[in-house]
Motif scaffolding. Structure first.
Motif, PDB file in Angstrom:
ATOM      1  N   ASP A   1      47.239 131.822  68.528  1.00  0.00           N
ATOM      2  CA  ASP A   1      48.136 132.935  68.843  1.00  0.00           C
ATOM      3  C   ASP A   1      48.176 133.077  70.359  1.00  0.00           C
ATOM      4  N   VAL A   2      49.263 133.652  70.877  1.00  0.00           N
ATOM      5  CA  VAL A   2      49.424 133.798  72.327  1.00  0.00           C
ATOM      6  C   VAL A   2      50.071 135.138  72.650  1.00  0.00           C
ATOM      7  N   MET A   3      49.841 135.595  73.879  1.00  0.00           N
ATOM      8  CA  MET A   3      50.508 136.793  74.386  1.00  0.00           C
ATOM      9  C   MET A   3      50.736 136.649  75.879  1.00  0.00           C
ATOM     10  N   ARG A   4      51.793 137.293  76.369  1.00  0.00           N
ATOM     11  CA  ARG A   4      52.044 137.385  77.803  1.00  0.00           C
ATOM     12  C   ARG A   4      52.516 138.802  78.122  1.00  0.00           C
ATOM     13  N   GLY A   5      51.801 139.474  78.979  1.00  0.00           N
ATOM     14  CA  GLY A   5      52.151 140.822  79.408  1.00  0.00           C
ATOM     15  C   GLY A   5      51.352 141.894  78.703  1.00  0.00           C
ATOM     16  N   GLU A   6      51.144 141.719  77.389  1.00  0.00           N
ATOM     17  CA  GLU A   6      50.404 142.743  76.643  1.00  0.00           C
ATOM     18  C   GLU A   6      48.959 142.857  77.113  1.00  0.00           C
ATOM     19  N   GLU A   7      48.399 141.747  77.617  1.00  0.00           N
ATOM     20  CA  GLU A   7      47.002 141.767  78.051  1.00  0.00           C
ATOM     21  C   GLU A   7      46.770 142.797  79.151  1.00  0.00           C
TER      22      GLU A   7
ATOM     23  N   VAL B   1      52.511 129.447  83.484  1.00  0.00           N
ATOM     24  CA  VAL B   1      51.131 129.744  83.851  1.00  0.00           C
ATOM     25  C   VAL B   1      50.257 129.531  82.610  1.00  0.00           C
ATOM     26  N   PRO B   2      49.205 128.742  82.690  1.00  0.00           N
ATOM     27  CA  PRO B   2      48.374 128.470  81.508  1.00  0.00           C
ATOM     28  C   PRO B   2      47.782 129.750  80.907  1.00  0.00           C
ATOM     29  N   TYR B   3      47.636 129.738  79.582  1.00  0.00           N
ATOM     30  CA  TYR B   3      46.979 130.849  78.896  1.00  0.00           C
ATOM     31  C   TYR B   3      45.472 130.780  79.134  1.00  0.00           C
ATOM     32  N   LEU B   4      44.846 131.935  79.193  1.00  0.00           N
ATOM     33  CA  LEU B   4      43.394 132.024  79.248  1.00  0.00           C
ATOM     34  C   LEU B   4      42.871 132.266  77.834  1.00  0.00           C
ATOM     35  N   PRO B   5      41.854 131.562  77.394  1.00  0.00           N
ATOM     36  CA  PRO B   5      41.325 131.776  76.044  1.00  0.00           C
ATOM     37  C   PRO B   5      40.512 133.062  75.949  1.00  0.00           C
ATOM     38  N   CYS B   6      40.594 133.713  74.806  1.00  0.00           N
ATOM     39  CA  CYS B   6      39.745 134.875  74.545  1.00  0.00           C
ATOM     40  C   CYS B   6      38.328 134.394  74.224  1.00  0.00           C
ATOM     41  N   PRO B   7      37.312 135.203  74.561  1.00  0.00           N
ATOM     42  CA  PRO B   7      37.403 136.544  75.152  1.00  0.00           C
ATOM     43  C   PRO B   7      37.758 136.481  76.636  1.00  0.00           C
ATOM     44  N   ALA B   8      38.499 137.494  77.080  1.00  0.00           N
ATOM     45  CA  ALA B   8      38.933 137.548  78.471  1.00  0.00           C
ATOM     46  C   ALA B   8      39.017 138.994  78.933  1.00  0.00           C
ATOM     47  N   GLY B   9      38.605 139.233  80.172  1.00  0.00           N
ATOM     48  CA  GLY B   9      38.680 140.555  80.773  1.00  0.00           C
ATOM     49  C   GLY B   9      39.412 140.501  82.094  1.00  0.00           C
ATOM     50  N   PHE B  10      39.331 141.585  82.850  1.00  0.00           N
ATOM     51  CA  PHE B  10      40.058 141.664  84.115  1.00  0.00           C
ATOM     52  C   PHE B  10      39.603 140.604  85.114  1.00  0.00           C
ATOM     53  N   GLY B  11      38.314 140.291  85.116  1.00  0.00           N
ATOM     54  CA  GLY B  11      37.835 139.269  86.030  1.00  0.00           C
ATOM     55  C   GLY B  11      38.494 137.927  85.773  1.00  0.00           C
ATOM     56  N   ASP B  12      38.695 137.625  84.509  1.00  0.00           N
ATOM     57  CA  ASP B  12      39.353 136.370  84.142  1.00  0.00           C
ATOM     58  C   ASP B  12      40.820 136.373  84.561  1.00  0.00           C
ATOM     59  N   LEU B  13      41.506 137.518  84.350  1.00  0.00           N
ATOM     60  CA  LEU B  13      42.915 137.610  84.755  1.00  0.00           C
ATOM     61  C   LEU B  13      43.061 137.424  86.263  1.00  0.00           C
ATOM     62  N   ALA B  14      42.196 138.091  87.028  1.00  0.00           N
ATOM     63  CA  ALA B  14      42.277 137.984  88.482  1.00  0.00           C
ATOM     64  C   ALA B  14      41.993 136.562  88.943  1.00  0.00           C
ATOM     65  N   ALA B  15      41.004 135.919  88.334  1.00  0.00           N
ATOM     66  CA  ALA B  15      40.669 134.544  88.724  1.00  0.00           C
ATOM     67  C   ALA B  15      41.761 133.566  88.318  1.00  0.00           C
ATOM     68  N   GLY B  16      42.533 133.920  87.288  1.00  0.00           N
ATOM     69  CA  GLY B  16      43.570 133.026  86.793  1.00  0.00           C
ATOM     70  C   GLY B  16      44.951 133.296  87.338  1.00  0.00           C
ATOM     71  N   LEU B  17      45.070 134.194  88.320  1.00  0.00           N
ATOM     72  CA  LEU B  17      46.381 134.478  88.897  1.00  0.00           C
ATOM     73  C   LEU B  17      47.028 133.198  89.434  1.00  0.00           C
ATOM     74  N   HIS B  18      48.315 133.054  89.159  1.00  0.00           N
ATOM     75  CA  HIS B  18      49.068 131.927  89.712  1.00  0.00           C
ATOM     76  C   HIS B  18      49.775 132.401  90.973  1.00  0.00           C
ATOM     77  N   ARG B  19      49.420 131.804  92.110  1.00  0.00           N
ATOM     78  CA  ARG B  19      49.984 132.216  93.390  1.00  0.00           C
ATOM     79  C   ARG B  19      51.306 131.492  93.643  1.00  0.00           C
ATOM     80  N   ILE B  20      52.380 132.246  93.692  1.00  0.00           N
ATOM     81  CA  ILE B  20      53.662 131.677  94.101  1.00  0.00           C
ATOM     82  C   ILE B  20      53.662 131.470  95.610  1.00  0.00           C
ATOM     83  N   ASP B  21      53.205 132.501  96.324  1.00  0.00           N
ATOM     84  CA  ASP B  21      53.008 132.451  97.773  1.00  0.00           C
ATOM     85  C   ASP B  21      51.977 133.518  98.112  1.00  0.00           C
ATOM     86  N   ALA B  22      51.783 133.770  99.385  1.00  0.00           N
ATOM     87  CA  ALA B  22      50.733 134.696  99.800  1.00  0.00           C
ATOM     88  C   ALA B  22      51.007 136.132  99.396  1.00  0.00           C
ATOM     89  N   ARG B  23      52.243 136.451  99.002  1.00  0.00           N
ATOM     90  CA  ARG B  23      52.606 137.830  98.678  1.00  0.00           C
ATOM     91  C   ARG B  23      53.075 138.005  97.242  1.00  0.00           C
TER      92      ARG B  23
END
Length: 297
Positions: free
Chosen positions: A116-122, A78-100
């Motif tokens: 620098d990068v992070m996954r999960g800590e955000e 899943v691509p990283y989102l550049p900072c600055p980033a908030g919850f709206g950005d995380l929600a818009a950047g969700l990667h859908r595997i399927d509908a659930r």
């Protein structure tokens, strides 16, 4: 008394460990489990089966995943989102595997020093704010294998820096000249605090070799070595951050490691505030789930 029914599953899927939370509509954790089925423990192509096994145990619910599951070694990159980033950005950047099922994107930060990068800590960082655990403008520290130091402004992550503090300790413990001396668990005490103080001289490499020499010469007790080395590394980590005197640093960690960072921060003039990292993760995932209407129940 009847327990509330869970509404969705939140998975903190790291490199070596995995935590799964069944969360109800109020954001309360109904059930949880932790295992060693991190991404390194799952064969390529086996993630769909892992997810179905989780649902078989904890309920056929919508699932929101975060962490290394979205990395090159995980289920799908899943691509990283550049900072600055908030919850709206995380929600818009969700990667859908399927509908659930969806994966939360990680973050990237670029400065004159590099990327620098992070996954999960955000999720924990932003979750601590929506849970009222940390202010919207804050310096947060997430100790661990790779320690994250993040700045938040207006409830968004504006930038961060990662240090390899925990990994260095693990490598020294398993594969270095000091291996025979680092079997004990680091604890707060005179040896740990001496290490924190010594770290302020910025002579880490020589000080590390000196641990063995001082034990052999009878200048330091073998039993104190792990705590002293931990103090050296954590003290060096804190020193690098150039924290202002009296500045509040919100520490997201398990109680043991968080307490050690809290001691080091206090000794070096900062004001640590210890937070529950699991509670911050749950709050963050719940916030994303509540504000996303694309999941099928």
């Amino acid at each position: 008394m009847t327990l509330p029914e869970p509404a969705f599953l939140a998975v903190d899927w790291g490199t070596t460990n995995r935590r799964v939370y069944a969360i109800d509509a109020t954001g309360a954790v109904v059930a949880r489990e932790r295992d060693d089925r991190g991404v390194l423990g799952v064969a390529a192509g086996a993630f769909p089966a892992e997810v179905e096994a989780i649902r078989a145990r904890m309920g056929p619910l919508p699932m929101l995943c975060a962490g290394m599951v979205g990395s090159t070694r995980g289920w799908v990159e899943v691509p990283y989102l550049p900072c600055p980033a908030g919850f709206g950005d995380l929600a818009a950047g969700l990667h859908r595997i399927d509908a659930r099922t969806a994966i939360v994107p990680g973050l990237s930060s670029t400065t004159a020093r590099g990327g620098d990068v992070m996954r999960g800590e955000e999720v924990q960082l932003l979750g601590s704010v929506v849970a009222g655990m940390a202010p919207a403008d804050a310096l947060l520290c997430q100790p661990g294998t790779h320690c994250k130091w993040a700045r938040l402004a207006g409830g968004s992550v504006t930038g961060f820096r990662t240090t390899m503090t925990g990994e260095l300790f693990a490598l020294l413990k398993r594969h270095s000249l000091l291996s025979d001396f680092l079997s004990a668990e680091p604890v707060d005490g005179a040896a740990f605090r001496e290490g924190v103080a010594a770290a302020q001289d910025a002579t880490l490499l020589g000080d590390l070799f000196g641990v063995r020499a001082n034990i052999l010469l009878g200048h330091r007790a073998r039993a104190d070595a792990a705590s002293y080395v931990s103090g050296l590394l954590i003290g060096s980590d804190v020193r690098e951050q150039a924290i202002a005197p009296g500045e509040h640093v919100h520490v997201l960690a398990d109680p043991g490691l968080g307490a050690l960072y809290g001691v080091a921060l206090s000794l070096l003039g900062a004001s640590p505030v210890l937070l529950d990292s699991a509670a911050a993760f749950v709050a963050g995932m719940t916030h994303i789930w509540r504000h996303d209407d694309a999941f099928e129940s």
